[in-house]
Scaffold this motif. Structure first.
Motif, short mmCIF file in Angstrom:
data_model
loop_
_atom_site.label_atom_id
_atom_site.label_comp_id
_atom_site.label_asym_id
_atom_site.label_seq_id
_atom_site.Cartn_x
_atom_site.Cartn_y
_atom_site.Cartn_z
N LEU A 5 0.49 -1.01 0.32
CA LEU A 5 -0.21 0.67 0.15
C LEU A 5 0.91 1.42 -0.13
N ASP A 6 0.31 2.67 -0.69
CA ASP A 6 0.90 3.54 -0.78
C ASP A 6 1.35 4.47 0.95
N ARG A 7 0.69 3.57 1.89
CA ARG A 7 1.27 4.36 3.62
C ARG A 7 2.54 3.48 4.24
N ILE A 8 2.83 2.28 3.29
CA ILE A 8 4.08 1.92 3.30
C ILE A 8 5.31 1.92 2.89
N THR A 9 5.45 2.92 1.03
CA THR A 9 6.76 3.20 1.46
C THR A 9 6.88 4.68 1.86
N LEU B 226 11.35 -7.09 -3.33
CA LEU B 226 10.25 -7.44 -2.78
C LEU B 226 9.70 -7.01 -1.40
N GLY B 227 8.77 -5.58 -1.34
CA GLY B 227 8.95 -5.17 0.02
C GLY B 227 7.31 -5.47 0.55
N PRO C 186 3.74 0.84 -4.87
CA PRO C 186 2.26 -0.03 -3.91
C PRO C 186 1.65 -0.20 -5.60
N VAL C 187 1.11 -1.25 -4.88
CA VAL C 187 0.50 -2.36 -6.02
C VAL C 187 -1.08 -2.12 -5.74
N ASN D 212 -5.30 -9.33 2.13
CA ASN D 212 -5.87 -9.86 0.74
C ASN D 212 -5.27 -10.60 -0.54
N ILE D 213 -3.24 -10.06 -0.20
CA ILE D 213 -2.56 -10.96 -1.07
C ILE D 213 -3.16 -11.96 -2.38
N HIS D 214 -3.24 -12.90 -1.39
CA HIS D 214 -3.70 -14.33 -1.63
C HIS D 214 -5.19 -14.06 -2.64
#
Length: 188
Positions: free
Chosen positions: A56-60, A118-119, A81-82, A88-90
Motif C-alpha cells: 500500500l502507498d502508506r508503506i512507502t 519485494l517489499g 505500491p500495488v 488480501n494478497i492471496h
C-alpha cells in the motif's frame, strides 16, 4: 532468550518493517536478521540502484525511512505500491503478480532500478514471475524475495560462526528489575 535456550541457531524477522530488530539483537547472542535490512544490503551488492514494490502507498514512508536508517539512500530509486492489503494478497495472486511485475518494470524503466526488492513478506514466491516479466521486456535484473534470501544469509552466518556485534548491540541486562514486565522476563 527462549530461542537460545531452545537451541535455535538464528532469528529472522518476517516483516519488511524489521520490527524489534535492534532490541532483539540486544536480547540474544544468536544472529538476528531483518528481511528489509538483509534485502537492501544484498540489492546494493548486486546492483548500483534498487527499488522496492510494496503493498500500500502508506508503506512507502516506512520503506523510505528504513532505507535512510540503513544507509542506502544513494542506491535507492523509490518504492511503488500495488494497492493490495497484506491480508488480501492471496485472494487474487495472479492480479497481484501482474501488478508487481508492472510496477517493477516502471521502477527499472522510469526510475533506473537495477534490482527489485519485494517489499512485503506476503509476496513470498512472486519473485520468479516478476523476473520472467522483466526479462521478457529485456531487463535481466535481480528480484529479491526477502524471506528465502534472509534465511539463507542467516544459515551462512551460523555456518561461519558469525553474529551481530555486541559493541553495536550491547547485551540486555537481565538482572535489572523492570517493573511490570516480570511475567515476560521470567516466564513460568
Amino acid at each position: 532468550r527462549k530461542a537460545e535456550r531452545d537451541k535455535i541457531d538464528a532469528l529472522v524477522i518476517d516483516c519488511m518493517g524489521d520490527p524489534g530488530l535492534g532490541v532483539l539483537r540486544e536480547a540474544v547472542s544468536i544472529p538476528v536478521l531483518g528481511v528489509a535490512q538483509t534485502s537492501m544490503s544484498t540489492a546494493s551488492s548486486l546492483a548500483q540502484r534498487f527499488g522496492i514494490v510494496t503493498v500500500l502507498d502508506r508503506i512507502t514512508t516506512l520503506m523510505n525511512e528504513l532505507v535512510d536508517l540503513y544507509g542506502y539512500e544513494r542506491q535507492y530509486v523509490g518504492c511503488r505500491p500495488v494497492s493490495v492489503a497484506v491480508l488480501n494478497i492471496h485472494e487474487d495472486i495472479g492480479r497481484v503478480k501482474k501488478a508487481l511485475a508492472e510496477e517493477s518494470l516502471r521502477l527499472v524503466k522510469e526510475d533506473g532500478a537495477a534490482a527489485i526488492i519485494l517489499g512485503c513478506t506476503g509476496f513470498f514466491g512472486c519473485a520468479e514471475a516478476i523476473g520472467e516479466h522483466l526479462r521478457a521486456e529485456g531487463y535481466n535484473v535481480p528480484v529479491i524475495d526477502p524471506v528465502p534470501l534472509t534465511i539463507g544469509v542467516a544459515a551462512s552466518l551460523v555456518n561461519n560462526g558469525l553474529s551481530h556485534s555486541q559493541v553495536s548491540y550491547p547485551p540486555f541486562d537481565a538482572t535489572k528489575p523492570i517493573q511490570g514486565f516480570d511475567a515476560l522476563l521470567n516466564p513460568a
